[in-house]
Design a protein around this motif. Structure first.
Motif, PDB file in Angstrom:
ATOM      1  N   ASP A  29       0.860  -1.285  -0.058  1.00  0.00           N
ATOM      2  CA  ASP A  29       0.042   0.119  -0.056  1.00  0.00           C
ATOM      3  C   ASP A  29       0.817   1.391  -0.065  1.00  0.00           C
ATOM      4  O   ASP A  29       0.601   2.282  -0.480  1.00  0.00           O
ATOM      5  CB  ASP A  29      -0.840   0.013   1.321  1.00  0.00           C
ATOM      6  CG  ASP A  29      -2.113  -1.043   1.071  1.00  0.00           C
ATOM      7  OD1 ASP A  29      -2.543  -1.541  -0.109  1.00  0.00           O
ATOM      8  OD2 ASP A  29      -2.471  -1.508   2.179  1.00  0.00           O
ATOM      9  N   GLN A  30       2.008   1.332   0.683  1.00  0.00           N
ATOM     10  CA  GLN A  30       2.903   2.401   0.741  1.00  0.00           C
ATOM     11  C   GLN A  30       3.309   2.528  -0.484  1.00  0.00           C
ATOM     12  O   GLN A  30       3.348   3.733  -1.213  1.00  0.00           O
ATOM     13  CB  GLN A  30       4.068   1.906   1.646  1.00  0.00           C
ATOM     14  CG  GLN A  30       4.991   3.044   1.859  1.00  0.00           C
ATOM     15  CD  GLN A  30       6.267   2.840   2.919  1.00  0.00           C
ATOM     16  OE1 GLN A  30       6.193   1.591   3.245  1.00  0.00           O
ATOM     17  NE2 GLN A  30       7.114   3.775   3.164  1.00  0.00           N
ATOM     18  N   ILE A  31       3.909   1.543  -1.327  1.00  0.00           N
ATOM     19  CA  ILE A  31       4.529   1.860  -2.692  1.00  0.00           C
ATOM     20  C   ILE A  31       3.422   2.090  -3.739  1.00  0.00           C
ATOM     21  O   ILE A  31       3.457   3.238  -4.318  1.00  0.00           O
ATOM     22  CB  ILE A  31       5.020   0.430  -3.179  1.00  0.00           C
ATOM     23  CG1 ILE A  31       6.141   0.319  -2.455  1.00  0.00           C
ATOM     24  CG2 ILE A  31       5.330   0.537  -4.715  1.00  0.00           C
ATOM     25  CD1 ILE A  31       6.898  -1.331  -2.538  1.00  0.00           C
ATOM     26  N   GLU A  32       2.166   1.730  -3.476  1.00  0.00           N
ATOM     27  CA  GLU A  32       0.967   2.126  -4.443  1.00  0.00           C
ATOM     28  C   GLU A  32       0.701   3.555  -4.092  1.00  0.00           C
ATOM     29  O   GLU A  32       0.732   4.545  -5.174  1.00  0.00           O
ATOM     30  CB  GLU A  32      -0.320   1.428  -4.341  1.00  0.00           C
ATOM     31  CG  GLU A  32      -0.087  -0.136  -4.749  1.00  0.00           C
ATOM     32  CD  GLU A  32      -1.356  -0.944  -4.576  1.00  0.00           C
ATOM     33  OE1 GLU A  32      -2.131  -0.792  -3.541  1.00  0.00           O
ATOM     34  OE2 GLU A  32      -1.235  -2.040  -5.245  1.00  0.00           O
ATOM     35  N   ALA A  78      13.835   2.538  -2.224  1.00  0.00           N
ATOM     36  CA  ALA A  78      14.455   3.077  -0.988  1.00  0.00           C
ATOM     37  C   ALA A  78      13.619   3.447   0.275  1.00  0.00           C
ATOM     38  O   ALA A  78      13.999   4.100   1.130  1.00  0.00           O
ATOM     39  CB  ALA A  78      15.261   4.120  -1.447  1.00  0.00           C
ATOM     40  N   LEU A  79      12.021   3.174  -0.024  1.00  0.00           N
ATOM     41  CA  LEU A  79      11.372   3.562   0.975  1.00  0.00           C
ATOM     42  C   LEU A  79      11.417   2.846   2.074  1.00  0.00           C
ATOM     43  O   LEU A  79      12.098   1.733   1.818  1.00  0.00           O
ATOM     44  CB  LEU A  79       9.698   3.446   0.279  1.00  0.00           C
ATOM     45  CG  LEU A  79       9.516   4.600  -0.808  1.00  0.00           C
ATOM     46  CD1 LEU A  79       8.147   3.943  -1.165  1.00  0.00           C
ATOM     47  CD2 LEU A  79       9.307   5.732  -0.226  1.00  0.00           C
ATOM     48  N   ASP A  80      11.164   3.584   3.390  1.00  0.00           N
ATOM     49  CA  ASP A  80      11.325   2.686   4.676  1.00  0.00           C
ATOM     50  C   ASP A  80      10.370   1.614   4.508  1.00  0.00           C
ATOM     51  O   ASP A  80       9.270   1.936   4.103  1.00  0.00           O
ATOM     52  CB  ASP A  80      11.023   3.676   5.841  1.00  0.00           C
ATOM     53  CG  ASP A  80      12.189   4.647   5.957  1.00  0.00           C
ATOM     54  OD1 ASP A  80      13.229   4.236   5.660  1.00  0.00           O
ATOM     55  OD2 ASP A  80      11.766   5.890   6.530  1.00  0.00           O
ATOM     56  N   GLY A  81      10.551   0.518   4.887  1.00  0.00           N
ATOM     57  CA  GLY A  81       9.757  -0.598   5.062  1.00  0.00           C
ATOM     58  C   GLY A  81       9.690  -1.487   3.860  1.00  0.00           C
ATOM     59  O   GLY A  81       9.145  -2.538   3.922  1.00  0.00           O
TER      60      GLY A  81
END
Length: 109
Positions: A29-32, A78-81
């Motif tokens: 969900d964070q990537i989307e 590179a996004l956290d998580g």
């Protein structure tokens, strides 16, 4: 002429430390969300909904040159998580299957 497509392959690794019964892949969900916000300027587009493919989750980018698409893919990795081990496949819109093309390690260095 075929469009460049960059597939972002992220290992389907559950996020550690979640509450029991929690969705194990909140990074999807964070990537989307990141991709939806990033494509608002019109410099590239998310080509399709992401989907599970074997042991990875795949996101699809198009509508820009390879350098731009790989830059976005690198920021995703590179996004956290986001689990380690993400990679991109550079292909074209005529590819019949996922995972064909040139493999590029992410994030770019």
């Amino acid at each position: 002429m075929a469009d460049t497509v960059v597939e972002i392959h992220v290992p389907l690794t559950p996020t550690p430390g979640l509450e029991p019964g929690a969705y194990p892949f909140p990074w999807i969900d964070q990537i989307e969300e990141f991709l939806a916000e990033s494509e608002e300027d019109g410099s590239f587009e998310v080509a399709d909904d992401g989907e599970e493919f074997g042991e990875v989750y795949v996101f699809f980018l198009r509508g820009a040159d390879e350098a731009m698409l790989l830059g976005v893919a690198s920021r995703v990795a590179a996004l956290d998580g986001v689990p380690a081990g993400a990679f991109a496949m550079v292909t074209d819109n005529e590819a019949a299957e996922y995972g064909l093309g040139r493999r590029v390690g992410l994030p770019l260095t």
